[in-house]
Design a protein around this motif. Structure first.
Motif, mmCIF file in Angstrom:
data_model
loop_
_atom_site.group_PDB
_atom_site.id
_atom_site.type_symbol
_atom_site.label_atom_id
_atom_site.label_comp_id
_atom_site.label_asym_id
_atom_site.label_seq_id
_atom_site.Cartn_x
_atom_site.Cartn_y
_atom_site.Cartn_z
ATOM 1 N N HIS A 82 -8.085 11.618 -8.724
ATOM 2 C CA HIS A 82 -6.916 12.169 -9.409
ATOM 3 C C HIS A 82 -5.722 11.232 -9.344
ATOM 4 O O HIS A 82 -4.571 11.668 -9.449
ATOM 5 N N GLY A 83 -5.988 9.931 -9.169
ATOM 6 C CA GLY A 83 -4.929 8.936 -9.364
ATOM 7 C C GLY A 83 -4.146 8.557 -8.139
ATOM 8 O O GLY A 83 -3.048 7.996 -8.274
ATOM 9 N N ALA A 84 -4.628 8.838 -6.945
ATOM 10 C CA ALA A 84 -3.904 8.409 -5.748
ATOM 11 C C ALA A 84 -3.877 6.884 -5.672
ATOM 12 O O ALA A 84 -4.879 6.225 -5.922
ATOM 13 N N GLN A 85 -2.722 6.351 -5.350
ATOM 14 C CA GLN A 85 -2.556 4.894 -5.288
ATOM 15 C C GLN A 85 -3.160 4.365 -3.994
ATOM 16 O O GLN A 85 -2.700 4.692 -2.903
ATOM 17 N N ILE A 86 -4.162 3.505 -4.146
ATOM 18 C CA ILE A 86 -4.919 3.048 -2.982
ATOM 19 C C ILE A 86 -4.141 2.026 -2.171
ATOM 20 O O ILE A 86 -4.426 1.809 -0.996
ATOM 21 N N GLU A 87 -3.128 1.379 -2.775
ATOM 22 C CA GLU A 87 -2.348 0.369 -2.065
ATOM 23 C C GLU A 87 -0.937 0.858 -1.742
ATOM 24 O O GLU A 87 -0.054 0.038 -1.482
ATOM 25 N N ALA A 88 -0.698 2.178 -1.778
ATOM 26 C CA ALA A 88 0.624 2.698 -1.432
ATOM 27 C C ALA A 88 0.917 2.434 0.043
ATOM 28 O O ALA A 88 0.025 2.491 0.896
ATOM 29 N N THR A 89 2.154 2.138 0.349
ATOM 30 C CA THR A 89 2.551 1.813 1.725
ATOM 31 C C THR A 89 3.550 2.831 2.232
ATOM 32 O O THR A 89 4.321 3.415 1.462
ATOM 33 N N ASP A 90 3.522 3.052 3.562
ATOM 34 C CA ASP A 90 4.503 3.934 4.179
ATOM 35 C C ASP A 90 5.721 3.116 4.595
ATOM 36 O O ASP A 90 5.872 1.950 4.213
ATOM 37 N N SER A 91 6.584 3.735 5.395
ATOM 38 C CA SER A 91 7.811 3.039 5.787
ATOM 39 C C SER A 91 7.529 1.834 6.680
ATOM 40 O O SER A 91 8.372 0.945 6.804
#
Length: 817
Positions: A746-755
């Motif tokens: 459902h489109g979750a970004q696999i390279e998203a980063t946290d703080s």
């Protein structure tokens, strides 16, 4: 002389009139002549523009000296011709300017000045003559007894009027005389001057081309010789092509008449020792730094994507012992970057006959530690030739022990995949992973269920057999046709072949259709677990909630819309189609169901209820896959919801651990008091919240894919900072492959980063969720992405001791990822 006498008389007036008529006729002729001159000069200007455009086009076509095409068509010669054409164009522009000055400008001056002056002077003459006649009549009408002073005044007026009359008469006469005089020289001078300009133009052009005449004849001679050589080469080429066609016909006849004989074993034994000796001689005689081609040609190669389709590639086998192919026809052999991702080192390779999962003829495989190439020759002789050549190269390499650096191979035998051959399921629905059985991805924690054979399907069991045992999956989710063998990856439903064709016409954001029998590489454990956790029955409780419970019975009651016999169009899509209904009816129903979401009960967040971001955050944190799916569909929740969006400004400013503890303290995703404030249903109260009842009866349960402790609180209780985390970070901390698969679909970004700059892969490695880490790596996650401290997932895995999982360590250390 135009005027014999200058006295004003009828003869004088008649002569003036004749000259005026002549001047007027001359005006008309001059105007027609001017139009012709203007058109001629305009044509010269257009001709100049055409000459310059032709010269520029010629220069563009073959003017460059370094361009291979320019050199082939005679670029240097055309450059010289271009210069000459520009010179001729310049001469033509000079001619146009001279003709315009000598003819156009002089005609304009003659008509607008000289002839116009005659008309103005004629008006003045007529006015002065009338005034003179009036004054004379007044003077002659005086009586004898008129007073002297009156007589003197009239005499003065008469004298002035006569003087003005004579002046205008002489001016008109002078202008007419000037016109008559210019007739004799003005036009002859202009025309002869323009002809002289033409003479100079042609003379300059002749001199220029006369100087180039020897060069032009030399070029013509060279062109004729080139034509003769080209004709000879064409004849030779035609003879070679004819001989080649004869040879091909002989080879084809020999190929189809011969038996399909293939070498046995692993392909290392020689099929023709003389050929091997020749290959070894070629490899040993090749000078150092040089490369000789042993064999090259087109072979069909089975793609490593999900479909495993066959594509024609040009392969080259050289004296270095390297086999490589070009992905594009314009690849250059000397371009190392082009062939680096498509090269097989034969020193560490073996050759096998036939192909796995294929009954096609003329196939063979080349197996190396980095990849496996499944190839198909055009006929048996071609396959024998390729295998003989490759076997000879392998034998030569082994006999001479050529030092080559062998690529790392894990003890588990995992084959490395290059960057050009990998693909991402979440992006293109094509997965390039190995074809492991579902049981091969068992939970590695050492618990009893990992070794219980009843937890996984049998090794030979197909995905279609596994998924059709889920309640509701025995029929198509859209029309009810039995034994569906197609599926929508992101919707988690099974479809018949007709409905799958309709789904294919939808965008991939709505439905990604794959076959249960053909696309075997799609059905990884994470995808199977996701499907086992959903099923057609539960999916339709979401997508068809507003559909009448028994829509088929409504047909007899007249609810079902009439069908146009000509096109089968459905006028009422509130009735679920039957398996034998026309495709137009199914298409309208599916479009209304999934695109318009006409039967979905939209979830509206009412006053006092948590926001949608908080609801889906709590659902993921509690590992409620069905609730997450319902919120994504009915509430249009965002699969990339972050911690700040979920908790809001007031709670996210506090310690994230406290907020998470409050979220996890609730055993369900939402409290019962909050549940009453929601306009849409969540889960059936009789159903187990964490997993659907269908999963419990399936061979592979959804919770079998859950890594680590069974408590979700324990899985993420040691989280130090949730700032910047999204749903995929939390799902990776929990370690549920099915939940991760749902978010990716459902489109979750696999390279998203946290703080802290950490990707979901960082969190998988930190929490020891190795299966989730491998899943993310196969979907395109970058193992060399550093966090804010500069640590990559590989470095974190080494520090935490995760390198004991050799497969994960090898995947993290792959240089092409």
């Amino acid at each position: 002389m135009q005027f014999a006498k200058l006295d004003d008389s009828p003869m004088f007036r008649k002569q003036l009139h004749a000259l005026e008529e002549s001047a007027e006729a001359l005006r008309e002729r001059c105007q027609r002549f001017y139009k012709g001159c203007r058109k001629y000069t305009d044509g010269l200007g257009e001709a100049y523009d055409g000459d310059i455009a032709f010269a520029n086009a010629l220069e563009t076509f073959g003017g460059g000296h370094d361009d291979p095409i320019s050199v082939a068509v005679g670029g240097p010669v055309m450059t010289r011709f271009t210069i000459a054409l520009r010179e001729i164009g310049t001469y033509k522009e000079v001619l146009r300017s001279q003709v315009e000055h000598m003819l156009n400008d002089r005609l304009t001056q003659f008509v607008s000045t000289d002839l116009q002056d005659v008309k103005e002077l004629r008006k003045r003459f007529d006015k002065a003559s009338l005034h003179y006649d009036q004054v004379r009549e007044k003077f002659l009408s005086l009586k004898k007894d008129a007073k002297p002073e009156i007589v003197v005044g009239f005499e003065e007026d008469l004298r002035n009027a006569k003087s003005q009359f004579e002046q205008t008469r002489f001016n008109l006469m002078t202008a007419l005389s000037n016109i008559e005089a210019k007739k004799k020289f003005e036009f002859l001078e202009a025309v002869s001057g323009s002809m002289d300009a033409h003479l100079r133009y042609f003379k300059q052009g002749y001199e220029l081309l006369h100087q180039m005449e020897p060069y032009i004849h030399q070029v013509l001679t060279y062109a004729q010789q080139s034509r003769e050589r080209a004709n000879s080469e064409q004849v030779l080429l035609a003879d070679r092509m004819q001989e080649y066609r004869r040879q091909m016909e002989r080879d084809n006849q020999r190929s189809f008449s011969s038996n399909d004989v293939t070498p046995a074993g692993d392909g290392i034994q020689a099929a023709a020792r003389s050929s091997h000796k020749m290959i070894e001689a070629v490899m040993q005689s090749t000078p150092r730094g040089k490369v000789q081609t042993i064999k090259q040609g087109y072979i069909l190669k089975r793609s490593s994507n999900l479909r495993g389709d066959w594509k024609r590639r040009f392969f080259v086998l050289d004296s270095r012992g390297m086999l490589y192919y070009y992905r594009k026809q314009w690849g250059k052999p000397t371009d190392d970057k082009t062939i680096a991702h498509h090269t097989v080192n034969l020193l560490t390779s073996t050759i096998k006959v036939d192909a796995e999962q294929s009954d096609l003829r003329f196939c063979f495989r080349i197996i190396s530690p980095s990849k496996t190439l499944t190839l198909q020759a055009e006929n048996a002789i071609d396959r024998m030739d390729w295998m003989d050549k490759i076997t000879g190269v392998i034998a030569s390499l082994l006999n001479n022990q050529i030092p080559e650096q062998r690529p790392y191979r894990s003890p588990m035998g995992l084959h490395q995949r290059t960057g050009s051959e990998t693909s991402t399921l979440s992006a293109s629905s094509e997965y390039d992973g190995s074809e492991d059985t579902v049981a091969s991805r068992a939970h590695p924690s050492g618990s009893r269920r990992d070794h219980n054979p009843r937890r996984g399907p049998k090794p030979q069991e197909r995905p279609v057999d596994i998924l059709q045992r889920v309640p509701g999956n025995g029929v198509c989710a859209d029309c009810g046709a039995s034994d569906p063998d197609w599926a929508s990856l992101n919707l988690g439903i099974l479809l018949c072949i007709e409905c799958s064709g309709v789904h294919r016409n939808l965008s991939v954001q709505i439905s990604k259709v794959r076959s249960l029998t053909l696309d075997v590489r799609v059905w990884e454990p994470s995808v199977l677990g996701y499907f086992l956790s959903v099923g057609n029955t539960y999916a339709n409780t979401i997508w068809e909630e507003l559909l009448p419970p028994d829509s088929r019975a409504a047909e007899d009651a007249g609810v079902r819309g009439s069908i146009d016999e000509r096109n089968g169009s459905l006028r009422d899509v509130r009735v679920k189609p039957k398996p034998n209904d026309p495709i137009a009816i199914k298409e309208k129903f599916i479009h209304a169901k999934y695109v318009e979401k006409r039967f979905v009960r939209k979830l509206k967040v009412q006053s006092g209820a948590p926001p949608m971001a908080r609801q889906i955050w709590d659902a993921v944190s509690s590992n409620k896959l069905q609730l997450v799916l319902r919120l994504l569909i009915t509430g249009d929740a965002n699969a990339n919801t972050t911690f700040e969006q979920a908790m809001g400004a007031s709670e996210s400013s506090r310690s994230p651990l406290v907020s998470l503890a409050g979220a996890l303290s609730r055993k369900g995703s939402v409290s019962q008091s909050t549940r009453s404030n929601w306009s849409g249903p969540l889960l059936p109260t009789s159903q187990t919240p964490s997993r659907p009842r269908s999963a419990a009866s399936s061979p592979l349960r959804g919770y079998d894919l859950l890594e680590g402790p069974s408590s979700n609180e324990a899985a993420i209780a040691d989280t130090k900072d949730l700032q910047g985390c999204n749903l995929l970070h939390i799902a990776c901390q929990i370690g549920d492959l099915s939940l991760v698969e749902l978010l990716l679909q459902h489109g979750a970004q696999i390279e998203a980063t946290d703080s802290l700059g950490r990707t979901p892969l960082h969190h998988c490695v930190l929490k020891g969720k190795n299966l989730c880490a491998k899943l993310l790596l196969t979907r395109g996650s970058k193992p060399r992405a550093p966090d804010i401290t500069g640590k990559t997932p590989l470095e974190i895995a080494v520090e935490k001791g995760a390198s004991a999982d050799e497969e994960l360590f090898y995947m993290l250390s792959e240089p092409n990822r």
